[in-house]
Design a protein around this motif. Structure first.
Motif, PDB file in Angstrom:
ATOM      1  N   LYS A  76     -13.225  -9.058  -5.349  1.00  0.00           N
ATOM      2  CA  LYS A  76     -13.470  -7.985  -5.974  1.00  0.00           C
ATOM      3  C   LYS A  76     -12.339  -7.143  -5.644  1.00  0.00           C
ATOM      4  N   ILE A  77     -12.336  -7.334  -4.436  1.00  0.00           N
ATOM      5  CA  ILE A  77     -11.883  -6.173  -3.304  1.00  0.00           C
ATOM      6  C   ILE A  77     -10.800  -6.637  -3.409  1.00  0.00           C
ATOM      7  N   GLY A  78     -10.305  -7.933  -3.706  1.00  0.00           N
ATOM      8  CA  GLY A  78      -8.420  -8.429  -4.539  1.00  0.00           C
ATOM      9  C   GLY A  78      -7.942  -7.398  -5.012  1.00  0.00           C
ATOM     10  N   TRP A  79      -8.952  -6.777  -6.478  1.00  0.00           N
ATOM     11  CA  TRP A  79      -8.795  -6.286  -7.742  1.00  0.00           C
ATOM     12  C   TRP A  79      -8.200  -5.046  -7.517  1.00  0.00           C
ATOM     13  N   VAL A  80      -9.455  -4.318  -6.502  1.00  0.00           N
ATOM     14  CA  VAL A  80      -9.396  -3.039  -6.130  1.00  0.00           C
ATOM     15  C   VAL A  80      -7.129  -2.969  -5.540  1.00  0.00           C
ATOM     16  N   LEU A  81      -7.081  -4.221  -5.269  1.00  0.00           N
ATOM     17  CA  LEU A  81      -6.154  -3.886  -3.541  1.00  0.00           C
ATOM     18  C   LEU A  81      -5.083  -4.240  -5.075  1.00  0.00           C
ATOM     19  N   LEU A  82      -5.140  -4.876  -6.041  1.00  0.00           N
ATOM     20  CA  LEU A  82      -3.746  -5.795  -6.744  1.00  0.00           C
ATOM     21  C   LEU A  82      -3.353  -4.792  -7.861  1.00  0.00           C
ATOM     22  N   ILE A  83      -4.696  -4.246  -8.767  1.00  0.00           N
ATOM     23  CA  ILE A  83      -4.151  -3.278  -9.765  1.00  0.00           C
ATOM     24  C   ILE A  83      -3.250  -2.062  -9.070  1.00  0.00           C
ATOM     25  N   PRO A  84      -3.918  -1.542  -8.456  1.00  0.00           N
ATOM     26  CA  PRO A  84      -3.083  -0.206  -8.795  1.00  0.00           C
ATOM     27  C   PRO A  84      -1.436  -0.447  -7.824  1.00  0.00           C
ATOM     28  N   SER A  85      -1.760  -0.881  -7.112  1.00  0.00           N
ATOM     29  CA  SER A  85      -0.455  -1.743  -6.132  1.00  0.00           C
ATOM     30  C   SER A  85       0.685  -2.188  -7.487  1.00  0.00           C
ATOM     31  N   THR A  86       0.007  -2.933  -8.432  1.00  0.00           N
ATOM     32  CA  THR A  86       0.974  -3.171  -9.431  1.00  0.00           C
ATOM     33  C   THR A  86       1.599  -2.364 -10.515  1.00  0.00           C
ATOM     34  N   ILE A  87       0.435  -1.866 -10.353  1.00  0.00           N
ATOM     35  CA  ILE A  87       0.694  -0.432 -11.722  1.00  0.00           C
ATOM     36  C   ILE A  87       1.886   0.271 -10.552  1.00  0.00           C
ATOM     37  N   ILE A  88       1.804   1.001  -9.743  1.00  0.00           N
ATOM     38  CA  ILE A  88       2.721   1.814  -8.792  1.00  0.00           C
ATOM     39  C   ILE A  88       3.628   0.938  -7.971  1.00  0.00           C
ATOM     40  N   GLY A  89       4.227  -0.089  -8.225  1.00  0.00           N
ATOM     41  CA  GLY A  89       4.967  -1.288  -7.659  1.00  0.00           C
ATOM     42  C   GLY A  89       6.334  -1.028  -9.469  1.00  0.00           C
ATOM     43  N   PHE A  90       5.252  -0.844 -10.199  1.00  0.00           N
ATOM     44  CA  PHE A  90       6.019  -1.268 -12.113  1.00  0.00           C
ATOM     45  C   PHE A  90       6.897   0.143 -12.112  1.00  0.00           C
ATOM     46  N   ILE A  91       5.921   1.029 -11.314  1.00  0.00           N
ATOM     47  CA  ILE A  91       6.313   2.083 -11.352  1.00  0.00           C
ATOM     48  C   ILE A  91       8.008   2.472 -10.692  1.00  0.00           C
ATOM     49  N   ASN A 128      11.596   5.016  12.219  1.00  0.00           N
ATOM     50  CA  ASN A 128      10.610   6.131  11.168  1.00  0.00           C
ATOM     51  C   ASN A 128      10.977   6.094  10.306  1.00  0.00           C
ATOM     52  N   THR A 129      10.369   5.480   9.520  1.00  0.00           N
ATOM     53  CA  THR A 129      10.929   5.044   7.945  1.00  0.00           C
ATOM     54  C   THR A 129       9.846   4.829   6.906  1.00  0.00           C
ATOM     55  N   ASN A 130      10.861   5.394   5.484  1.00  0.00           N
ATOM     56  CA  ASN A 130       9.801   5.935   4.275  1.00  0.00           C
ATOM     57  C   ASN A 130       8.968   4.067   4.132  1.00  0.00           C
ATOM     58  N   ILE A 131       7.428   4.142   4.323  1.00  0.00           N
ATOM     59  CA  ILE A 131       6.583   3.189   4.570  1.00  0.00           C
ATOM     60  C   ILE A 131       6.235   2.474   2.794  1.00  0.00           C
ATOM     61  N   THR A 132       6.037   3.378   2.030  1.00  0.00           N
ATOM     62  CA  THR A 132       6.166   3.355   0.107  1.00  0.00           C
ATOM     63  C   THR A 132       6.083   1.822  -0.135  1.00  0.00           C
ATOM     64  N   ASN A 133       7.123   1.260   0.201  1.00  0.00           N
ATOM     65  CA  ASN A 133       7.582  -0.186  -0.393  1.00  0.00           C
ATOM     66  C   ASN A 133       6.756  -0.897   0.353  1.00  0.00           C
ATOM     67  N   THR A 134       6.771  -0.890   1.797  1.00  0.00           N
ATOM     68  CA  THR A 134       5.538  -1.981   2.821  1.00  0.00           C
ATOM     69  C   THR A 134       4.061  -1.687   2.325  1.00  0.00           C
ATOM     70  N   LEU A 135       3.782  -0.726   2.891  1.00  0.00           N
ATOM     71  CA  LEU A 135       2.432  -0.338   1.179  1.00  0.00           C
ATOM     72  C   LEU A 135       2.254  -0.871  -0.017  1.00  0.00           C
ATOM     73  N   VAL A 136       2.611  -0.481  -0.550  1.00  0.00           N
ATOM     74  CA  VAL A 136       2.490  -1.081  -1.514  1.00  0.00           C
ATOM     75  C   VAL A 136       2.807  -3.192  -1.532  1.00  0.00           C
ATOM     76  N   GLY A 137       3.954  -3.077  -1.266  1.00  0.00           N
ATOM     77  CA  GLY A 137       4.072  -5.119  -0.802  1.00  0.00           C
ATOM     78  C   GLY A 137       2.727  -5.796  -0.287  1.00  0.00           C
ATOM     79  N   VAL A 138       2.651  -5.263   1.446  1.00  0.00           N
ATOM     80  CA  VAL A 138       1.424  -5.688   1.648  1.00  0.00           C
ATOM     81  C   VAL A 138       0.295  -5.598   0.891  1.00  0.00           C
ATOM     82  N   CYS A 139      -0.172  -4.692  -0.067  1.00  0.00           N
ATOM     83  CA  CYS A 139      -1.180  -4.069  -1.053  1.00  0.00           C
ATOM     84  C   CYS A 139      -1.416  -5.429  -1.932  1.00  0.00           C
TER      85      CYS A 139
END
Lengths: 159, 66
Positions: free
Chosen positions: A13-28, A63-74
């Protein structure tokens, strides 16, 4: 068997909570022409930092933009939890389905990658390389859940 | 490989679910074995045979193609 390498069922369940939003955000983010859909800056430790048009390649805090890092890790953590958590009733048949789905995913992924090498060039290929980081997990999860669903559906017709 | 599972279950009047619980597997596994979509491991085959009080070779039969 390989059961020792599986996470407890609760992680799914924890996995789905991380996977679905990160996939959607990653696609966008991939499909968006703008670089700054989400701009989250933070100081992080870089083992290797080779900035495009930058000066130094060095180890240290940046000091950098960590959006990609967060999305990728999630995505990776979510995908691993979803794909490699035990089912509620994990037995040898489910393990067999899991193994065959993994093989299938690797085959399909590398056939797609081979076709990409042959037919896609330029910036499109750069995008392919990014997608390719994630497609094995996605294909595996899709195939495994499809086989589980199919076996549950056929089993309900019999008593 | 073919098997006699359905007949044995009918003789003993056990459902797939009951058999699955007795040998600690999922119902899908028993269904897959009966439909010849999955060949059980030696351990599982022996457990199933024990439920019906028969030998493994009486329940799981090798075919020419095997």
């Amino acid at each position: 068997m390989a059961l020792k390498m599986l996470l407890p069922n609760g992680f799914k369940k924890i996995g789905w909570v991380l996977l679905i939003p990160s996939t959607i955000i990653g696609f966008i983010m991939m499909l968006s022409p703008n670089d700054d859909i989400l701009d989250l800056h933070s100081t992080v430790f870089a083992l290797y930092n080779d900035e495009i048009l930058g000066q130094n390649k060095h180890t240290g805090f940046i000091n950098t933009n960590i959006t990609n890092t967060l999305v990728g890790v999630c995505f990776i953590l979510g995908g691993i939890m979803v794909g490699f958590s035990k089912e509620k009733k994990e037995d040898e048949f489910i393990a067999n389905l899991r193994l065959s789905s993994l093989m299938w995913a690797v085959w399909v992924n590398y056939i797609l990658l081979l076709l990409s090498f042959l037919f896609i060039y330029g910036f499109g290929f750069f995008q392919v390389m990014i997608y390719n980081m994630f497609t094995v997990l996605i294909i595996f999860i899709g195939r495994f859940n499809f086989l589980l669903f199919k076996s549950k559906m056929t089993a309900t017709y019999e008593k | 490989m073919k098997n006699d599972l359905k007949v044995q279950r009918a003789i003993f009047n056990i459902t797939q679910e009951d058999l699955a619980n007795k040998v600690s597997v999922s119902r899908q596994t028993i269904h897959a074995i009966e439909s010849n979509k999955y060949i059980p491991s030696t351990t599982l085959a022996i457990k199933i045979a024990k439920v019906f009080g028969r030998g493994v070779e009486e329940i799981f039969i090798l075919e020419e193609s095997d």
